[in-house]
Design an enzyme around this catalytic site. Structure first.
Site, PDB file in Angstrom:
ATOM      1  N   THR A 318      18.181  19.081   8.612  1.00 35.40           N
ATOM      2  CA  THR A 318      19.285  18.219   9.013  1.00 35.40           C
ATOM      3  C   THR A 318      19.595  18.467  10.480  1.00 35.40           C
ATOM      4  O   THR A 318      19.523  19.603  10.954  1.00 35.40           O
ATOM      5  CB  THR A 318      20.545  18.472   8.151  1.00 35.40           C
ATOM      6  OG1 THR A 318      21.597  17.603   8.582  1.00 35.40           O
ATOM      7  CG2 THR A 318      21.021  19.902   8.249  1.00 35.40           C
ATOM      8  N   HIS A 370      20.626  32.868  -2.229  1.00 34.84           N
ATOM      9  CA  HIS A 370      20.294  34.294  -2.280  1.00 34.84           C
ATOM     10  C   HIS A 370      19.786  34.721  -3.666  1.00 34.84           C
ATOM     11  O   HIS A 370      19.239  35.820  -3.817  1.00 34.84           O
ATOM     12  CB  HIS A 370      21.525  35.128  -1.892  1.00 34.84           C
ATOM     13  CG  HIS A 370      21.192  36.457  -1.313  1.00 34.84           C
ATOM     14  ND1 HIS A 370      19.906  36.968  -1.269  1.00 34.84           N
ATOM     15  CD2 HIS A 370      21.985  37.411  -0.735  1.00 34.84           C
ATOM     16  CE1 HIS A 370      19.925  38.162  -0.709  1.00 34.84           C
ATOM     17  NE2 HIS A 370      21.169  38.455  -0.372  1.00 34.84           N
TER      18      HIS A 370
END
Length: 407
Positions: A318, A370
């Site tokens: 992006t 994560h």
């Protein structure tokens, strides 16, 4: 013969759409394949073409949510096409209709004055209320017979207004299905992933030099500009091959990894954020990436993008820099596990060979899940992107610029 037009399936897993806008009116004559409506799905806005010619009867209102396969309009295929440009329905609508006389309701202020007829402010109180911009009808008087005293005026507070009498208008509109789905996905990504963001900076000088030298020749030969997106896409593909966990996603209790790189490119379209996908980016040249980015961006901005073109990406890029963003923490595009954020390029002082120099610097950010990507892999991935962008000729072009750019 009356034809029932049903909502076609815009794509796999989509069971409902919303009528965004009717492009025709009830009773109009429509031609076969004429666009009669725009429908929103949770992935894109699509046009609904007329299946046959005839007089149309609408069976759904704008804003209605309708199931795939549900009848939304009828077309009388036996009806003759009206002469002239205007359909009878349109002519009929243009004729003024006589309406019964309406008794005008009393204005709110007048009604309140009647309610507080005894609540007339004293001259001193009126002066204070005028200075504060407070309507006397909104103040309850404590004086005799409800009279507004000076003390009442001093204590009066403007209700949701400004002492200067400024405009306080507001409007309300329904969110499109696409915008609602984007909102749901963003909240889901925040709530259901262990999202962290790591940052780095890139000296864009080498890419600036390459573009300055070859952009005109590149555009003349290939018909597309040599932009930053091809460099970033190639750098991301290289980093994904080095750190395959970043090119993976969680599926239940399993880790799903890919041996291909389908890169989603975030594009701001008229209906909101779109993320068309560059398929098998690992097989594309600089020219191939730039051509595909241009094609998908145009289709997204013109509302022609399809659901299939926006699904199945394995990683997203992006670019908030086109709007002037210096730094951000982009949100993961689920079910993907990571997203790279590009930002604006600004000349900043940096250290080079023991000296302070001015260079075009871009801050980059990698948001990652994560649960599936460790800190070592995320940082290593972003460093690999940085290295490739700062040494493009060596790491992205195999030491041969002209061959890489097909010049």
């Amino acid at each position: 013969m009356v034809l029932e037009m049903k909502v076609p399936s815009p794509g796999e897993s989509i069971t409902e759409v919303e009528i965004a806008e009717w492009l025709v009116q009830d009773g109009d004559y429509v031609e076969k394949d004429q666009a009669i409506a725009e429908v929103d799905s949770d992935k894109a806005t699509l046009e609904l073409p007329a299946e046959e010619s005839g007089i149309i009867t609408l069976k759904a209102e704008e804003g209605d949510a309708v199931a795939v396969g549900e009848v939304v309009c009828l077309i009388d295929t036996s009806a003759a096409k009206p002469e002239g440009d205007a359909a009878p329905a349109a002519e009929a609508k243009s004729e003024p209709k006589e309406e019964p006389a309406k008794v005008e309701a009393p204005k709110a202020a007048e009604a309140k004055k009647e309610t507080y007829a005894s609540g007339t402010p004293s001259p001193a109180a009126k002066k204070i209320l005028d200075e504060k911009g407070v309507d006397a009808t909104s103040v309850s008087g404590t004086g005799r017979d409800g009279r507004i005293t000076k003390d009442d005026a001093v204590k009066a507070v403007p209700s949701m207004g400004t002492p200067t009498g400024g405009n306080r208008g507001e409007s309300r509109s329904k969110l499109s299905m696409l915008r609602r789905k984007v909102a749901e996905r963003l909240v889901s990504a925040k709530n259901e992933t262990a999202m962290l963001t790591t940052f780095n900076e890139v000296d864009m000088s080498p890419i600036f030099a390459l573009r300055k030298e070859y952009k005109e020749t590149f555009k003349e030969k290939h018909g597309v500009s040599l932009g930053f997106m091809s460099f970033f896409t190639k750098a991301v593909v290289r980093a994904l091959e080095m750190y395959p966990a970043v090119n993976s996603m969680i599926d239940g209790k399993e880790m799903l990894s890919f041996d291909f790189c389908d890169i989603s490119i975030a594009v701001s379209g008229p209906k909101g954020l779109m993320v068309p996908v560059i398929r098998n980016a690992e097989n594309l040249t600089f020219r191939g990436v730039e051509a595909e980015v241009k094609r998908l961006a145009i289709r997204a901005r013109e509302g022609e993008i399809t659901v299939d073109e926006m699904t199945g990406g394995t990683f997203t890029i992006t670019n908030g820099g086109v709007f002037g963003s210096m730094l951000s923490t982009p949100i993961i595009n689920p079910p993907q596990s990571a997203i790279l954020g590009m930002h604006n390029i600004v000349e900043r002082p940096i250290a080079k060979d023991g000296q302070v120099v001015i260079a075009p610097i871009m801050y980059v950010a990698l948001s990652y899940d994560h649960r599936i990507i460790d800190g070592k892999e995320s940082v290593g991935f972003l460093v690999a992107v940085k290295e490739a962008l700062e040494s493009p000729e060596e790491l992205l072009m195999d030491g041969n610029v002209k061959k890489a750019l097909e010049l």
